[in-house]
Design a protein around this motif. Structure first.
Motif, PDB file in Angstrom:
ATOM      1  N   GLY A   1       0.865  -1.179   0.077  1.00 34.88           N
ATOM      2  CA  GLY A   1       0.030   0.033  -0.065  1.00 34.88           C
ATOM      3  C   GLY A   1       0.765   1.225   0.287  1.00 34.88           C
ATOM      4  N   LEU A   2       1.909   1.199   0.902  1.00 34.28           N
ATOM      5  CA  LEU A   2       2.707   2.403   0.680  1.00 34.28           C
ATOM      6  C   LEU A   2       3.522   2.556  -0.420  1.00 34.28           C
ATOM      7  CD1 LEU A   2       3.893   4.795   2.097  1.00 34.28           C
ATOM      8  CD2 LEU A   2       5.493   3.429   3.400  1.00 34.28           C
ATOM      9  N   LEU A   3       4.131   1.458  -1.003  1.00 29.91           N
ATOM     10  CA  LEU A   3       4.858   1.281  -2.163  1.00 29.91           C
ATOM     11  C   LEU A   3       4.331   1.872  -3.513  1.00 29.91           C
ATOM     12  CD1 LEU A   3       7.801   0.584  -3.461  1.00 29.91           C
ATOM     13  CD2 LEU A   3       6.581  -1.729  -4.106  1.00 29.91           C
ATOM     14  N   LEU A   4       2.970   1.722  -3.377  1.00 31.98           N
ATOM     15  CA  LEU A   4       1.880   2.177  -4.519  1.00 31.98           C
ATOM     16  C   LEU A   4       1.796   3.680  -4.315  1.00 31.98           C
ATOM     17  CD1 LEU A   4      -0.402  -0.778  -4.945  1.00 31.98           C
ATOM     18  CD2 LEU A   4       1.429  -0.305  -6.427  1.00 31.98           C
ATOM     19  N   ARG A   5       1.916   4.220  -3.233  1.00 33.32           N
ATOM     20  CA  ARG A   5       1.758   5.679  -2.885  1.00 33.32           C
ATOM     21  C   ARG A   5       3.049   6.552  -3.369  1.00 33.32           C
ATOM     22  NH1 ARG A   5      -3.183   7.766  -1.883  1.00 33.32           N
ATOM     23  NH2 ARG A   5      -4.626   6.088  -0.904  1.00 33.32           N
ATOM     24  N   LEU A   6       4.205   5.852  -3.681  1.00 32.60           N
ATOM     25  CA  LEU A   6       5.407   6.741  -3.889  1.00 32.60           C
ATOM     26  C   LEU A   6       5.491   6.993  -5.425  1.00 32.60           C
ATOM     27  CD1 LEU A   6       7.888   4.562  -1.812  1.00 32.60           C
ATOM     28  CD2 LEU A   6       6.407   6.270  -1.234  1.00 32.60           C
ATOM     29  N   ASN A   7       6.059   7.839  -5.697  1.00 32.79           N
ATOM     30  CA  ASN A   7       6.254   8.270  -7.023  1.00 32.79           C
ATOM     31  C   ASN A   7       7.532   8.129  -7.858  1.00 32.79           C
ATOM     32  OD1 ASN A   7       3.641   9.903  -7.228  1.00 32.79           O
ATOM     33  ND2 ASN A   7       4.421  10.884  -5.807  1.00 32.79           N
ATOM     34  N   ASN A   8       8.631   7.921  -6.730  1.00 33.49           N
ATOM     35  CA  ASN A   8       9.942   7.734  -7.557  1.00 33.49           C
ATOM     36  C   ASN A   8      10.873   6.921  -6.753  1.00 33.49           C
ATOM     37  OD1 ASN A   8      11.044   9.929  -5.939  1.00 33.49           O
ATOM     38  ND2 ASN A   8       9.838  11.170  -7.070  1.00 33.49           N
ATOM     39  N   GLU A   9      12.077   6.742  -7.254  1.00 32.81           N
ATOM     40  CA  GLU A   9      13.111   5.780  -6.293  1.00 32.81           C
ATOM     41  C   GLU A   9      13.412   6.840  -5.097  1.00 32.81           C
ATOM     42  OE1 GLU A   9      15.403   3.015  -8.786  1.00 32.81           O
ATOM     43  OE2 GLU A   9      17.104   3.627  -7.547  1.00 32.81           O
ATOM     44  N   ALA A  10      13.647   7.837  -5.391  1.00 32.78           N
ATOM     45  CA  ALA A  10      14.235   8.905  -4.038  1.00 32.78           C
ATOM     46  C   ALA A  10      13.235   8.839  -3.046  1.00 32.78           C
ATOM     47  CB  ALA A  10      14.255  10.555  -4.528  1.00 32.78           C
TER      48      ALA A  10
ATOM     49  N   LEU B   1      11.304   6.236  -2.312  1.00 32.51           N
ATOM     50  CA  LEU B   1      11.299   4.938  -1.749  1.00 32.51           C
ATOM     51  C   LEU B   1      12.830   4.933  -0.819  1.00 32.51           C
ATOM     52  CD1 LEU B   1      10.821   1.819  -1.593  1.00 32.51           C
ATOM     53  CD2 LEU B   1      12.195   1.754  -3.750  1.00 32.51           C
ATOM     54  N   ALA B   2      13.768   5.560  -1.365  1.00 32.88           N
ATOM     55  CA  ALA B   2      15.010   5.529  -0.730  1.00 32.88           C
ATOM     56  C   ALA B   2      14.910   6.335   0.635  1.00 32.88           C
ATOM     57  CB  ALA B   2      16.126   6.195  -1.383  1.00 32.88           C
ATOM     58  N   GLY B   3      14.156   7.480   0.471  1.00 34.34           N
ATOM     59  CA  GLY B   3      13.877   8.150   1.854  1.00 34.34           C
ATOM     60  C   GLY B   3      13.112   7.274   2.874  1.00 34.34           C
ATOM     61  N   VAL B   4      11.894   6.581   2.440  1.00 32.75           N
ATOM     62  CA  VAL B   4      11.267   5.800   3.456  1.00 32.75           C
ATOM     63  C   VAL B   4      11.899   4.547   4.114  1.00 32.75           C
ATOM     64  CG1 VAL B   4       9.341   4.017   3.561  1.00 32.75           C
ATOM     65  CG2 VAL B   4       9.045   6.355   2.146  1.00 32.75           C
ATOM     66  N   LEU B   5      13.007   4.013   3.127  1.00 28.87           N
ATOM     67  CA  LEU B   5      13.673   2.869   3.658  1.00 28.87           C
ATOM     68  C   LEU B   5      14.814   3.684   4.578  1.00 28.87           C
ATOM     69  CD1 LEU B   5      14.285   0.523   0.551  1.00 28.87           C
ATOM     70  CD2 LEU B   5      12.598   0.606   2.340  1.00 28.87           C
ATOM     71  N   GLY B   6      15.124   4.744   4.256  1.00 28.14           N
ATOM     72  CA  GLY B   6      16.305   5.391   4.859  1.00 28.14           C
ATOM     73  C   GLY B   6      15.749   5.734   6.318  1.00 28.14           C
ATOM     74  N   HIS B   7      14.692   6.124   6.443  1.00 26.63           N
ATOM     75  CA  HIS B   7      13.761   6.128   7.832  1.00 26.63           C
ATOM     76  C   HIS B   7      14.033   5.003   8.316  1.00 26.63           C
ATOM     77  CE1 HIS B   7      10.540   7.453  10.429  1.00 26.63           C
ATOM     78  NE2 HIS B   7      10.396   6.405  10.600  1.00 26.63           N
ATOM     79  N   GLU B   8      13.729   3.693   8.070  1.00 25.06           N
ATOM     80  CA  GLU B   8      13.518   2.595   8.513  1.00 25.06           C
ATOM     81  C   GLU B   8      14.934   2.158   9.049  1.00 25.06           C
ATOM     82  OE1 GLU B   8      10.767   1.331   9.701  1.00 25.06           O
ATOM     83  OE2 GLU B   8       9.603   2.980   8.602  1.00 25.06           O
ATOM     84  N   ILE B   9      15.934   2.307   7.971  1.00 26.37           N
ATOM     85  CA  ILE B   9      17.202   2.071   8.332  1.00 26.37           C
ATOM     86  C   ILE B   9      17.848   2.592   9.695  1.00 26.37           C
ATOM     87  CG2 ILE B   9      19.643   2.437   7.529  1.00 26.37           C
ATOM     88  CD1 ILE B   9      18.498   1.686   4.629  1.00 26.37           C
TER      89      ILE B   9
ATOM     90  N   ALA C   1      23.398   8.477  -0.552  1.00 27.58           N
ATOM     91  CA  ALA C   1      23.315   7.543  -1.493  1.00 27.58           C
ATOM     92  C   ALA C   1      22.967   7.933  -3.150  1.00 27.58           C
ATOM     93  CB  ALA C   1      22.182   6.532  -0.968  1.00 27.58           C
ATOM     94  N   GLY C   2      22.835   9.311  -2.931  1.00 29.42           N
ATOM     95  CA  GLY C   2      22.842   9.981  -4.434  1.00 29.42           C
ATOM     96  C   GLY C   2      21.435  10.448  -4.828  1.00 29.42           C
ATOM     97  N   TYR C   3      20.589  10.347  -3.908  1.00 23.88           N
ATOM     98  CA  TYR C   3      19.266  10.571  -4.182  1.00 23.88           C
ATOM     99  C   TYR C   3      18.953  12.071  -3.713  1.00 23.88           C
ATOM    100  CZ  TYR C   3      18.452   5.441  -5.036  1.00 23.88           C
ATOM    101  OH  TYR C   3      18.461   4.337  -5.347  1.00 23.88           O
ATOM    102  N   ASP C   4      17.864  12.338  -4.479  1.00 22.58           N
ATOM    103  CA  ASP C   4      17.229  13.752  -4.037  1.00 22.58           C
ATOM    104  C   ASP C   4      16.513  13.474  -2.536  1.00 22.58           C
ATOM    105  OD1 ASP C   4      15.412  16.004  -3.169  1.00 22.58           O
ATOM    106  OD2 ASP C   4      14.345  15.698  -4.834  1.00 22.58           O
ATOM    107  N   PRO C   5      17.120  14.258  -1.556  1.00 22.98           N
ATOM    108  CA  PRO C   5      16.752  13.982  -0.192  1.00 22.98           C
ATOM    109  C   PRO C   5      15.487  14.448   0.278  1.00 22.98           C
ATOM    110  CG  PRO C   5      18.231  15.886  -0.248  1.00 22.98           C
ATOM    111  CD  PRO C   5      18.278  15.138  -1.881  1.00 22.98           C
ATOM    112  N   TYR C   6      14.926  15.318  -0.746  1.00 23.24           N
ATOM    113  CA  TYR C   6      13.394  15.572  -0.316  1.00 23.24           C
ATOM    114  C   TYR C   6      12.533  14.514  -0.893  1.00 23.24           C
ATOM    115  CZ  TYR C   6      15.664  20.174   0.241  1.00 23.24           C
ATOM    116  OH  TYR C   6      16.697  21.155   0.716  1.00 23.24           O
ATOM    117  N   GLY C   7      12.901  13.621  -1.022  1.00 24.82           N
ATOM    118  CA  GLY C   7      11.953  12.288  -1.271  1.00 24.82           C
ATOM    119  C   GLY C   7      10.991  11.975  -0.179  1.00 24.82           C
ATOM    120  N   LEU C   8      11.518  11.968   1.076  1.00 28.02           N
ATOM    121  CA  LEU C   8      10.905  11.688   2.266  1.00 28.02           C
ATOM    122  C   LEU C   8       9.677  12.874   2.570  1.00 28.02           C
ATOM    123  CD1 LEU C   8      10.058   9.728   4.490  1.00 28.02           C
ATOM    124  CD2 LEU C   8      12.193  10.964   5.735  1.00 28.02           C
TER     125      LEU C   8
END
Length: 289
Positions: A124-133, A135-143, A215-222
């Protein structure tokens, strides 16, 4: 339960990270320690606890949580999320943990981490995301929850154990169906229903944007994800657990605004990687339309 546990562990350990061959590459060299010191929140994350015990406990807790819903039966999507998560985790202060990332086949909107590096995001959350950045922000939060050992510290408080070393002793000496260790795993699982301290969530948000940038992503993803979730009807059943276990979205965005007020401008043009994300999850997004 043992079959489910074996399935989970096998999935986690057989999804190979192709990006690992580039270990050591730092695209945007943010000093994570300096960034965190600016946040002003201290943690006893470095309290000694045996890493082997942490990993064993995390496996048991993750298995319990996956009893709620199965893993998404789509190996391509699982592999993609695992690769992104492994790439982000490589830029953390604990790159050598056996990091494993997976997608739960559940339409609620949430993600969780278990000690030792076991991280799951819901479909459900994955389908709410728009790009890899994002996703990286969400996973970075959990990491970051794993890096700072937020759940272990919460478990220490809730279990009545005086020190994390006591938890280590219980886990490493546990025998099959050992009562004390089962109580510990149960207490650890209950933390996910109750939620962590708000400061732990704020800290993970701040660390998540730093890890995404490293990791090279747009940090404004989260922040973009949090803004997107604000658009969902607060009465939506899929958001219930998120609201119950996390600070309000307004408070999280406000704290992130403060953290990102300076020093992040240089990453404004970091890639969001939209096209790869859309290709990767296309097979499941098309099924929901």
């Amino acid at each position: 339960m043992k079959t489910l546990r074996l399935t989970f562990i096998l999935l986690m350990t057989t999804v190979v990270c192709s990006a690992c061959s580039t270990q050591g590459l730092v695209i945007n060299n943010i000093d994570i320690g300096k960034s965190l010191s600016a946040i002003g929140h201290t943690s006893d994350a470095l309290t000694n606890v045996d890493e082997e015990a942490e990993i064993l406990l995390g496996q048991e807790i993750a298995t319990n949580l996956l009893g709620v819903a199965p893993l998404l039966p789509n190996q391509d999507v699982q592999s993609y999320v695992n690769k992104v998560g492994r790439w982000v985790s490589m830029h953390s202060e604990r790159p050598d943990l056996p990091w494993s990332f997976a997608v739960m086949d559940d339409m609620s909107i949430n993600a969780f981490a278990a000690p030792g590096g076991y991280i799951v995001i819901t479909k459900g959350l994955l389908l709410r995301l728009n790009n890899e950045a994002e996703l990286a922000g969400v996973l970075g939060h959990e990491i970051s929850h794993v890096l700072r050992r937020h759940h272990l510290n919460a478990l220490k408080k809730s279990s009545g154990m005086s020190a994390l070393t006591d938890i280590t002793s219980v886990i490493l000496t546990a025998k099959e169906e050992d009562t004390q260790s089962l109580k510990l795993v149960t207490a650890g699982t209950e933390i996910y229903i109750r939620g962590l301290d708000k400061e732990d969530e704020f800290e993970s948000d701040a660390m998540g944007v730093v890890l995404a940038a490293r990791a090279g992503y747009d940090p404004y993803g989260l922040p973009a994800v949090l803004h997107s979730l604000q658009m969902i009807n607060p009465d939506d059943a899929g958001m219930a657990m998120m609201f119950k276990t996390h600070p309000s979205l307004d408070d999280r965005l406000s704290r992130l605004d403060g953290v990102m007020a300076s020093g992040f401008e240089q990453f404004d043009h970091s890639p969001a990687v939209e096209s790869r994300f859309i290709r990767a999850i296309g097979s499941i997004s098309s099924l929901t339309q």
